[in-house]
Design an enzyme around this catalytic site. Structure first.
Site, PDB file in Angstrom:
ATOM      1  N   HIS A 156       0.843  -1.186   0.000  1.00 38.76           N
ATOM      2  CA  HIS A 156       0.000   0.000   0.000  1.00 38.76           C
ATOM      3  C   HIS A 156       0.880   1.238   0.000  1.00 38.76           C
ATOM      4  CE1 HIS A 156      -2.956   2.926   1.213  1.00 38.76           C
ATOM      5  NE2 HIS A 156      -3.902   2.033   1.020  1.00 38.76           N
ATOM      6  N   ARG A 206      -2.291   1.091  -6.753  1.00 35.83           N
ATOM      7  CA  ARG A 206      -1.411   0.947  -5.600  1.00 35.83           C
ATOM      8  C   ARG A 206      -0.018   0.442  -5.939  1.00 35.83           C
ATOM      9  NH1 ARG A 206      -5.766  -1.459  -1.252  1.00 35.83           N
ATOM     10  NH2 ARG A 206      -6.731   0.557  -0.920  1.00 35.83           N
ATOM     11  N   LEU A 224     -13.348  -4.762   0.953  1.00 32.61           N
ATOM     12  CA  LEU A 224     -14.590  -4.785   1.727  1.00 32.61           C
ATOM     13  C   LEU A 224     -15.703  -5.358   0.856  1.00 32.61           C
ATOM     14  CD1 LEU A 224     -14.358  -1.291   3.458  1.00 32.61           C
ATOM     15  CD2 LEU A 224     -13.516  -3.486   4.240  1.00 32.61           C
TER      16      LEU A 224
END
Lengths: 267, 218, 640
Positions: free
Chosen positions: C268, C333, C444
């Protein structure tokens, strides 16, 4: 092998830590010198270092709960020098840094103290009571697959914001620990206010307030006397306004239950 | 009536009862203080006021009964909550630092006990005359002057009124908040109001024993 | 001997696969559901949503987590948001676009069918969460707000301040608690799974340790679901919670579940840089910060020590905007991370050890005002200040990449079932949807998609179509598994060597970060493959674990997890070594274009590497599941 930061700014501290071998064992405060502590360490990293040194000496390390170490999981909970999560406002123990202390300081480290949070070992306590309070009614019944489109129900921003303010609770238990009455009012009220501020939460609002308050009492937490210590200790800054909301909801629900003659929720 | 039992059984129910009865008692205390201040107008005014109150007959007894019930509920709830709260933390901290709680909030129980003792003495002193050296059924003014001449007695009155002020400072604020009469508390107005109330009540009541001791009232 | 892994992808056009499959799957009669028992390990987004949904359907669910309450699972730490193809902004989003972005973002190493289904159910997730009372951010008109996220050109990310993961998890947790109260779920907190039990080739139970009493318990069921998260802590320093571990999935792997693409790890780009040797974990700041922050380093090396305010505009290198003009600071990322590493390798890094780049909000504050920035990122700024003691409103943040997410995981078919029948794997623990790189705000989405909307259907099909004999915990397989755990525990406690568990973990992390981290090469990986077994051997000879097997023993818990990481790390390096290409988060320095971009090799490596355990001391077997792309054109990923 010890993980000490070589900044040359090392502090020497004296820790007074509650040690308790098990749930039924007697505990006591044990003193540990903690030399060579970097101000850049987090409080838990300082405990890591102390533990590494203890293990090297063949002593059992200090048990404490921790997980995310970024202030959101709510695992860590330490009474540090008599204040929950230590001296810094809006900060969990894992996000507290040693620069908040001075070289030569004495630091008292104790577990949360409440009948409803029995000590398991050293600084680890059982906070299962919080889960049971949520089980009593801290949810909106919306089985998977049933809902309508998310935007079918507009919610005023102010209501959504109020809900979010209260939903920010991480369930760490600092409110209980800091309260002179060991009351779980702020925890319970935050959930009641979160769900009660939203239109989705209305159908179960009365039942929720009655049942959650009853469970909170059942667990053996104390009552609220509005000292305000919980709000000060809360790492997420949840306001005791929530408790006012809980009281209103509880009283209103009681009155409604009388009218409807169907009081059964809280028993 | 099971709802009543459940309501009373909960800490929130008990607090609500305390808040409602507390506010009733605050109302009485303020009225009582205003009546007392007629001492400074003179003996005639004071005695006339007392006679007026007595002339209401049954109404007076209704008011007295109401106050008694309020006080009894207030004290019972306070006692039970204290027991619950003590039991909630069987083992205390080796070190605990209050962060924001006030002297007033932390001394509510002690203050309450002092006030209860005071009320019993006060009723025996000026209502039934049991503890009064020269009690007169009709001469309220004289009763007060004679009753407060002893520095020991006047001192107890002054101490009790200080306890009352402190009790009101936290209690008046906490009472309305407990009832949720005010949702948002970002501004401290209610705190200031309760501070004002506490000072006025304390000053109003304390003025009389002090004035008697200093010979301003005689 | 390599096996053929059948992904069981339904036939028919991509857009209709899931719908058709849902119809074709067998159902369990409502009255019979309560006769089936299901074990769910893990209580994060995937585990909690699965346990709650399955219980709502009527199954008897047992849910296990190592934390003291299911609400603390690490999903809670996700900040930025959750993607959904709602197209509420009218900016051209669609299921097809979310599907394409995810496939492309994953550098064409994920299955089309799985990803398409993920995009399809994404819209239901938002509906579900809103109904549960998740307080998503809203506009003044009362409708849901959105923001854009790295790797996407549409605004499809729903968020709840900087605490989206927390709010989604609490929604699932509350649904779970509701089911616990109703009696549909039995919750076992502070229980750690230490072994999978396979009976007659099917997953039928687990062995767990009650972390409070130390007792080993056997639990039997008709199916087992693992939702135990990723293995980022193999690097010791990562943004994962301290307790995150590979144990459950590794134990399942050793019992026959194939492990897919273990080398696919995500770095990240926006974490707080390491401050010193005491560092116990890294703190991530939501990449949503890149919406308004500009990334730069000094143009000249000699400026690195200067106060950033003293470096004039002309002497700053906004390298992401320079290299990737169309995505700029919102590049995916892996690209943003590698670019930061390059800048620092070039000697232009800032902060301690020169391992950091600036993320500057000065322009955004000038343009939108401090209040707007406070509203958007207030909690992140506070967190940054608490940790670094620097004020990001007046001084640019320092950021550096850190290990964050693992795309690899147990191999699963379209039904989310592993290569062991009856063992299903959800969320980060499986490998299925993100290919070689995950897009922001998609973790998520995947966790909840698996738990709320996939497993409730596919598990029913498994239970309805398989004949499951009754199995009790007296079965010899249970007894053998329990004995194996006992032996292992005793061994750990009896070594009584000289080094702490953490010191081994740190050393392993260092090897992995340097040789199997942001950039890898054959030489380094071969070295790591020598160093890891040596370290493992030393661990089993010299580790010092105090205390006993009874009662709470945090050192023992850690020791077991690190022992598994020491085995798993080797597989990760093997996988990285065999994949002779660069793709997504896997960057082999030997395989890059002239301007330093990842060079994929679709001819040779368009497959899922699913490793099979061959036994103690034997080389694992590589099974290849070929990836076919019928609906997207395999292009070179470009964000320029």
């Amino acid at each position: 092998m010890s993980a000490t930061h070589a900044t040359g700014k090392g502090m020497t501290l004296t820790l007074h830590v509650w040690r308790q071998a098990g749930p039924n064992a007697a505990g006591r405060i044990v003193d540990y010198p903690a030399p060579d502590i970097s101000p850049d360490m987090s409080f838990l990293e300082m405990l890591d270092v102390v533990n590494e040194r203890l293990i090297a000496k063949g002593e059992e390390p200090i048990a404490f709960d921790h997980d995310c170490r970024e202030g959101i999981c709510g695992s860590c909970g330490l009474m540090i020098n008599g204040s929950a999560h230590g001296p810094m406002k809006l900060t969990t123990a894992c996000q507290l840094h040693m620069r908040s202390f001075k070289d030569g300081d004495d630091i008292w480290i104790e577990p949360w103290r409440a009948k409803a949070f029995p000590v398991i070992k050293d600084l680890v306590v059982d906070r299962g009571a919080f889960d049971r309070i949520i089980q009593a009614g801290g949810y909106i019944s919306a089985p998977t697959g049933t809902p309508q489109d998310a935007n079918a129900l507009p919610i005023p921003k102010a209501d959504a914001d109020l809900a979010m303010d209260n939903a920010a609770c991480i369930g760490c238990g600092a409110c209980v620990a800091a309260c002179p009455n060991a009351s779980a009012s702020l925890f319970t009220a935050a959930k009641i206010t979160h769900l009660g501020s939203l239109p989705q939460g209305q159908p179960e609002r009365d039942r929720r307030a009655l049942a959650m308050v009853a469970q909170m009492d059942e667990e053996g937490f104390g009552g609220c006397t509005l000292h305000g210590e919980c709000q000060e200790a809360c790492p997420k800054g949840i306001s005791i306004d929530a408790i006012m909301q809980m009281n209103r909801d509880f009283v209103r629900a009681s009155a409604t239950a009388v009218q409807a003659k169907e009081w059964s929720g809280a028993a | 009536m099971s709802w009543l039992r459940t309501f009373w059984a909960s800490t929130v129910g008990k607090k609500t009862v305390m808040a409602v009865t507390g506010i009733m008692l605050v109302g009485f205390v303020v009225a009582h203080m205003l009546g007392n201040l007629q001492m400074f107008i003179g003996a005639e005014a004071m005695n006339k006021y007392a006679a007026l109150l007595k002339s209401t007959g049954e109404l007076l007894w209704v008011a007295r009964a109401g106050l008694l019930v309020a006080a009894a509920l207030h004290i019972t709830a306070a006692y039970q909550l204290t027991m619950i709260n003590r039991a909630a933390r069987p083992e205390g901290y080796a070190k605990q630092e209050p962060q924001v709680s006030t002297l007033a909030s932390r001394t509510m129980r002690l203050g309450g006990v002092i006030l209860a003792a005071f009320i019993i003495f006060h009723l025996g002193h000026f209502t039934t005359g049991t503890f009064h050296p020269a009690f007169s059924e009709t001469g309220v003014y004289g009763n007060v002057i004679l009753g407060l001449r002893s520095p020991l007695v006047a001192g107890f009155y002054v101490l009790a009124m200080a306890a009352l002020g402190l009790h009101l400072f936290h209690g008046a604020w906490a009472g309305v908040r407990t009832l949720g009469l005010r949702k948002r508390s970002a501004d401290p107005m209610y705190r200031r109001l309760s501070m004002g109330l506490a000072i006025v009540v304390w000053a109003g009541f304390t003025a009389i024993p002090v004035a008697v001791l200093l010979g301003i009232l005689n | 001997m390599a096996r053929k892994l059948d992904a069981k992808i339904p036939s028919g056009p991509l857009a209709e696969k899931w719908e058709t499959h849902r119809f074709e799957m067998k159902l369990v009669n409502p009255a019979n559901k309560r006769k089936f028992s299901v074990i769910v390990v893990g209580s994060g987004l995937a585990g909690a949503s699965a346990a709650a949904s399955l219980s709502e359907l009527g199954y008897q669910v047992s849910c296990f987590c190592f934390q003291d309450t299911p609400r603390r699972a690490h999903s809670i730490a996700a900040q930025g948001g959750i993607n959904a193809a709602k197209n509420y902004r009218n900016d051209g989003d669609s299921v097809q676009r979310l599907f394409y972005d995810t496939i492309k973002g994953g550098d064409f190493r994920a299955r089309e069918a799985n990803v398409y289904r993920l995009a399809q159910v994404s819209v239901d997730i938002i509906d579900q969460c809103v109904a549960q009372g998740v307080p998503f951010a809203r506009e003044y008109g009362g409708l849901l707000a959105n923001r854009s996220f790295g790797g996407a050109q549409v605004s499809r990310t729903f968020y709840a301040r900087g605490q989206t993961g927390q709010q989604l998890l609490l929604g699932a947790y509350q649904a779970l608690e509701k089911e616990i109260a109703r009696g549909g779920v039995t919750m076992y907190s502070r229980h750690e799974m230490l072994e999978l039990v396979v009976v007659d080739g099917k997953a039928r139970g687990i062995i767990v340790r009650d972390m409070l009493t130390g007792e080993l318990e056997s639990h039997a069921a008709d199916a087992v679901i693992l939702a135990t998260g990723g293995y980022g802590n193999v690097f010791y320093l990562s943004t994962n919670a301290k307790g995150c571990n590979v144990t459950a999935t590794w134990r399942a792997h050793k019992k026959g579940a194939a492990f897919a693409n273990p080398c696919f790890t995500q770095i990240h780009p926006t974490c707080i840089p390491v401050a010193g040797d005491h560092q116990s974990k890294l703190t991530l700041m939501s990449e949503s910060l890149r919406n308004d922050g500009r990334v730069w380093v000094p143009r000249r090396r000699e400026d690195c020590g200067k106060d950033p305010s003293q470096i004039p505009e002309a002497d700053r290198d906004y390298y992401l905007e320079r290299k990737y003009p169309s995505f700029g600071n919102l590049s995916p990322r892996d690209i943003a991370s590698r670019a930061a590493k390059e800048a620092c390798d070039d000697g232009r890094g800032v902060g301690p050890g020169g391992r950091g780049v600036y993320l500057d909000f000065a322009d955004a504050i000038n343009r939108l005002g401090r209040k707007a920035i406070e509203e958007r990122y207030g909690n992140l700024f506070e967190m940054y200040q608490r940790i670094t003691d620097e004020d990001p409103y007046t001084r640019p943040m320092r950021i550096y990449p850190a290990v964050h997410y693992t795309m690899g995981g147990l191999w699963v078919d379209y039904n989310l079932m592993s290569s062991i029948p009856g063992l299903h794997v959800l969320g980060e623990a499986n490998f299925s949807d993100h290919g070689a790189n995950r897009l922001g705000a998609s973790a998520l989405m995947q966790g909840l998609a698996d738990g709320y909307f996939v497993i409730p259907y596919t598990l029913g099909d498994y239970l309805a179509t398989n004949k499951l004999e009754k199995v009790t915990t007296d079965h010899p397989e249970f007894r053998a598994a329990k004995e194996a755990v006992e032996t292992r525990t005793k061994r750990l406690l009896s070594i009584n060597g000289t080094r702490t568990v953490d010191s081994f973990h740190r050393e392993l992390g260092k090897i992995m970060w340097e040789k199997c981290g942001m950039a890898r090469d054959a030489k380094g990986l071969q070295e790591a493959l020598k160093e890891i077994p040596a370290l493992r051997e030393q661990f089993w000879r010299d580790v010092k674990v105090l205390g006993s097997a009874e009662g709470l023993n945090q050192s023992l818990e850690k020791a077991g997890r690190v022992a598994d990481f020491l085995e798993f790390a080797e597989l990760m390096c093997l996988d990285a070594l065999q994949r002779e290409e660069s793709c997504g988060g896997h960057f082999r320095t030997e395989y890059q274009t002239e301007d330093g971009e990842a060079k994929r090799d679709d001819e040779r490596f368009a497959y899922v590497a699913a490793w099979e355990y061959a036994g103690e001391g034997k080389a694992p077997i590589l099974n290849k599941e070929p990836l076919t792309f019928e609906n997207v054109h395999l292009s070179t990923r470009s964000y320029k």
